[in-house]
Design an enzyme around this catalytic site. Structure first.
Site, PDB file in Angstrom:
ATOM      1  N   TYR A 161     -51.974 -48.602  -5.983  1.00 53.35           N
ATOM      2  CA  TYR A 161     -51.752 -47.929  -7.242  1.00 53.35           C
ATOM      3  C   TYR A 161     -51.750 -49.033  -8.210  1.00 53.35           C
ATOM      4  CZ  TYR A 161     -50.038 -44.858 -11.052  1.00 53.35           C
ATOM      5  OH  TYR A 161     -50.010 -44.191 -12.010  1.00 53.35           O
ATOM      6  N   THR A 196     -44.318 -35.364 -13.123  1.00 50.31           N
ATOM      7  CA  THR A 196     -45.686 -34.794 -12.768  1.00 50.31           C
ATOM      8  C   THR A 196     -46.064 -34.641 -11.466  1.00 50.31           C
ATOM      9  OG1 THR A 196     -47.126 -36.742 -12.572  1.00 50.31           O
ATOM     10  CG2 THR A 196     -46.629 -36.192 -14.732  1.00 50.31           C
TER      11      THR A 196
END
Length: 266
Positions: A161, A196
């Site tokens: 990531y 999220t």
């Protein structure tokens, strides 16, 4: 007039990954400021549910952002329907939390494909129409790429990531510098820890001894190192996106806007 700085009436925006999280909130905020929003996501039901709540003739598109042909179809539809594109929010992305040696090469490539290739494809496909928009209208079209503070500082167990978001930041700067004179602006938003759906993709949390950690314990540990003492909301990141989409940021290009509650300040 001051109120005109954030007025997006008459402008057209494409938001990817709009079925949930930051993308959904960005679509809502941009539409609330007057933009006609094209909301895209692999989850067609999700974006159709969103679009049903949006004003200004918003529309939903099923969109795998890793496929060039889907980008071509979506952008061609926008050109035919609207004749312009003022805002592109490259938001679609995935996150895998896994130790470096436990990551496979396929895992790594998947993260790069979704998080980096999609940003390249989005900018590459949308720039011609946005340059045309800049030349025909008294606006400064804006590309906003959603990166991450993990593209600026290291994130343990986030090697794939972090690599992807660092690439997004630098690609943003390169494209911004190259196309600044066309009138198209290119910036990145770098969120810190935000509540999220990305967190749902994490492997089960464990402490150093290997014992399971509850989501509440994991969240508390993160919040202890954020100076503001809390995680952010998707709506707060959407506000930063709306600023970069608007004329209030018309002298900004190639920037990293950080919204992290002070995480990277200490």
């Amino acid at each position: 007039m001051v109120e005109k700085l954030f007025d997006l009436n008459g402008r057209v925006a494409l938001v990817t990954g709009a079925a949930s999280g930051i993308g959904r909130e960005a679509a809502r905020v941009l539409a609330g400021l007057g933009a006609t929003v094209y909301a895209s996501d692999r989850d067609l039901d999700g974006v159709e549910t969103l679009v049903a709540t949006l004003p200004n003739g918003a529309s939903a598109w099923q969109h795998d952002v890793t496929l060039p042909e889907r980008w071509n179809e979506v952008v061609e539809a926008i050109k035919v329907r609207a004749g312009r594109l003022d805002v592109l929010v490259n938001n679609a992305g995935i996150m895998i939390k896994r130790s470096f040696l436990e990551n496979s090469f396929d895992d790594f490539r998947m993260v790069q494909r979704v998080n980096v290739d999609s940003v390249f494809l989005g900018m590459h496909t949308c720039l011609p129409l946005m340059i045309e928009t800049a030349s025909c209208h008294a606006t400064s079209p804006s590309i906003i790429n959603v990166a991450s503070i993990y593209g600026q500082v290291a994130g343990a167990a986030f090697s794939a990531y972090s690599a992807s978001k660092g690439a997004v930041r630098m690609m943003t700067k390169a494209v911004a510098a190259e196309y600044a004179k066309t009138g198209v602006r290119v910036n990145s938003v770098n969120p810190g820890p935000v509540m999220t759906n990305l967190s749902a993709k994490f492997d089960p949390q464990r402490d150093q001894a290997g014992n399971p950690v509850t989501p509440e314990q994991a969240r508390a540990a993160i919040e202890r190192v954020i100076p503001m003492g809390r995680m952010g909301s998707a709506n707060e990141i959407a506000g930063a996106i709306a600023f970069l989409a608007s004329d209030a940021s018309c002298f900004m290009t190639g920037t990293d806007m950080v919204a992290d509650g002070g995480y990277t300040a200490v």
